[in-house]
Design an enzyme around this catalytic site. Structure first.
Site, PDB file in Angstrom:
ATOM      1  N   LYS A 191       0.783  -1.157   0.164  1.00 36.41           N
ATOM      2  CA  LYS A 191      -0.020   0.032  -0.054  1.00 36.41           C
ATOM      3  C   LYS A 191       0.923   1.248  -0.199  1.00 36.41           C
ATOM      4  O   LYS A 191       0.898   1.801   0.919  1.00 36.41           O
ATOM      5  CB  LYS A 191      -0.901  -0.140   1.060  1.00 36.41           C
ATOM      6  CG  LYS A 191      -1.974   0.941   1.174  1.00 36.41           C
ATOM      7  CD  LYS A 191      -3.086   0.691   0.182  1.00 36.41           C
ATOM      8  CE  LYS A 191      -4.089   1.686   0.249  1.00 36.41           C
ATOM      9  NZ  LYS A 191      -5.198   1.608  -0.939  1.00 36.41           N
ATOM     10  N   ASP A 247      -2.336 -12.469   5.393  1.00 34.38           N
ATOM     11  CA  ASP A 247      -3.395 -13.104   6.412  1.00 34.38           C
ATOM     12  C   ASP A 247      -4.787 -12.952   5.461  1.00 34.38           C
ATOM     13  O   ASP A 247      -5.341 -14.015   5.211  1.00 34.38           O
ATOM     14  CB  ASP A 247      -3.392 -12.527   7.651  1.00 34.38           C
ATOM     15  CG  ASP A 247      -4.486 -13.170   8.192  1.00 34.38           C
ATOM     16  OD1 ASP A 247      -4.693 -14.478   8.293  1.00 34.38           O
ATOM     17  OD2 ASP A 247      -5.553 -12.439   9.072  1.00 34.38           O
TER      18      ASP A 247
HETATM   19  C1  IPM Z   1      -3.551 -17.674   9.936  1.00 36.75           C
HETATM   20  C2  IPM Z   1      -4.485 -17.281  11.176  1.00 36.75           C
HETATM   21  C3  IPM Z   1      -3.495 -16.725  12.218  1.00 36.75           C
HETATM   22  C4  IPM Z   1      -2.911 -15.427  11.425  1.00 36.75           C
HETATM   23  C5  IPM Z   1      -4.315 -16.494  13.397  1.00 36.75           C
HETATM   24  C6  IPM Z   1      -5.115 -17.722  14.038  1.00 36.75           C
HETATM   25  C7  IPM Z   1      -3.385 -15.766  14.295  1.00 36.75           C
HETATM   26  O1  IPM Z   1      -5.486 -16.448  10.569  1.00 36.75           O
HETATM   27  O2  IPM Z   1      -2.547 -18.528  10.067  1.00 36.75           O
HETATM   28  O3  IPM Z   1      -3.693 -17.200   8.867  1.00 36.75           O
HETATM   29  O4  IPM Z   1      -3.641 -14.628  11.462  1.00 36.75           O
HETATM   30  O5  IPM Z   1      -1.843 -15.534  11.082  1.00 36.75           O
HETATM   31 MG    MG Z   2      -5.472 -16.184   8.572  1.00 34.80          MG
END
Ligand code: IPM
Ligand code: MG
Length: 356
Positions: A191, A247
């Site tokens: 971004k 994520d």
């Molecule tokens: C992932 C999950 C994790 C993250 C969580 C459970 C902390 O969403 O592995 O993508 O955000 O990394």
């Molecule tokens: Mg995740």
């Protein structure tokens, strides 16, 4: 070969899918003459219940002294109200950091058999979906300072999203190396029109790219990328991005392939020891009902064999077994479509084992 594997059985559907992955690994060991030794390393909710800590030191030690780590999924409503530092997710984040796993690879590949299950139109999925998200895993907002303070009569909270050059350089290298083994295209997602951390990200990725003249580099803003993933996913080969963007985009990318239940992932740092886990969560709603899809977990075990143990033939055998079972029309509830046979988690594992 003998390999020591640390096992995190996890919470909710975790133990169910892990049992199927271990069953498949045992079948592979038998067929190829290997010995896999498993040691439990409780982490997440299970560890909170047993030790009052989502990542007890003994579990981290087990992981650090193993050849590799296999994880199902952690968390569940039972632990939703425990203090922040004791949440199951904290165990996972501390494990990633404790093992130095900065590179998270999340493939988004559509099985031709699962095209029906994709929410995208056939005219889009027919062009194929085969890309991998290289997500930076131990930096950015997840690991920056988190603070909540009382100010001006209300609460104010902030999370610092920061990156240093060496963190960007090493993940960029993983992306370029990954692309070299594929179609040689890296799309760096940031971004940079708003964030300083993204400006540094882009500049650093460009610098590393000079070492990889054979790989084509492009840049995309994260909002546009989220749109392009549903508009024309066939354009992507390797996407490299920071932790939080990765994520979010990796959940989106998994869904367009038909089922989040089938996607494995690997997390690696320096060296060959990695952490392998399906990208889905612990699915509390279907726990204990023999409804979970073990495919993502089983393919994570295959990834472990390939990347950490250099066992390509063995990994191929697992992937071919999964392909065969899907071709036969076997499905679990999550990716079920008309004309297929719905199996439970155990039966799906059994069907895959039978093809090894
Ligand atoms: C992932 C999950 C994790 C993250 C969580 C459970 C902390 O969403 O592995 O993508 O955000 O990394
Ligand atoms: Mg995740």
């Amino acid at each position: 070969m003998t390999k020591n594997i640390a096992i995190i059985r996890g919470d909710c559907i975790g133990p169910e899918i892990m049992a199927e992955a271990i069953g498949v690994l045992d079948a592979v060991a038998k067929k190829f003459g290997h010995t896999f030794k498993y040691t439990d390393a409780p982490m997440g909710g299970e560890a909170i219940d047993k030790f009052g800590d989502p990542l007890p030191g003994s579990s981290l030690d087990t992981c650090l002294s193993s050849d590799s780590v296999l994880l199902s999924a952690v968390g569940g409503p039972k632990w939703d109200n425990v203090p922040k530092e004791q949440r199951p997710e904290r165990g996972l984040l501390r494990l990633r950091a404790g093992m130095g796993l900065y590179a998270n690879l999340r493939p988004a590949k559509i099985f031709p058999e699962l095209r029906e299950a994709s929410p995208l139109k056939a005219e889009i999925t027919n062009k194929g979906i085969d890309f991998v998200i290289v997500r930076e895993l131990i930096g950015g907002a997840y690991f920056g300072e988190h603070t909540t303070v009382q100010t001006g009569g209300e609460l104010y909270a902030q999370d610092i999203m920061g990156y240093s050059e060496h963190e960007i350089e090493r993940i960029a290298r993983v992306a370029f190396e990954t692309a070299r083994k594929r179609r040689k295209c890296v799309c760096s997602v940031d971004k940079a029109n708003v964030l300083d951390s993204s400006k540094l990200w882009r500049k650093t990725v460009c610098r590393v790219a000079e070492e990889y003249p054979d790989v084509q580099l492009s840049h995309m803003y994260v909002d546009n990328c989220a749109m392009q993933i549903v508009k024309d996913p066939s354009q992507f080969d390797v996407i490299v991005t920071e932790n939080l963007f990765g994520d979010i985009l990796s959940d989106e990318a998994s869904m367009i392939t038909g089922s989040i239940g089938t996607i494995p992932s690997s997390s690696l740092g320096e060296g060959t020891r990695g952490l392998y886990e399906p990208i889905h969560g612990s699915a509390p709603d279907i726990a204990g009902k023999n409804l979970a899809d073990p495919v993502g977990m089983i393919l994570s075990a295959a990834m472990m064999l390939r990347f950490s143990f250099d066992m390509a033939r063995e990994a191929d055998a697992i992937e071919a077994a999964v392909d065969a079972v899907l071709r036969e029309g076997c499905r679990t509830a999550d990716d079920m479509s008309a004309g297929c046979t719905q199996l439970g988690c155990r039966e799906m594992g059994e069907a895959i084992r039978a093809h090894i």
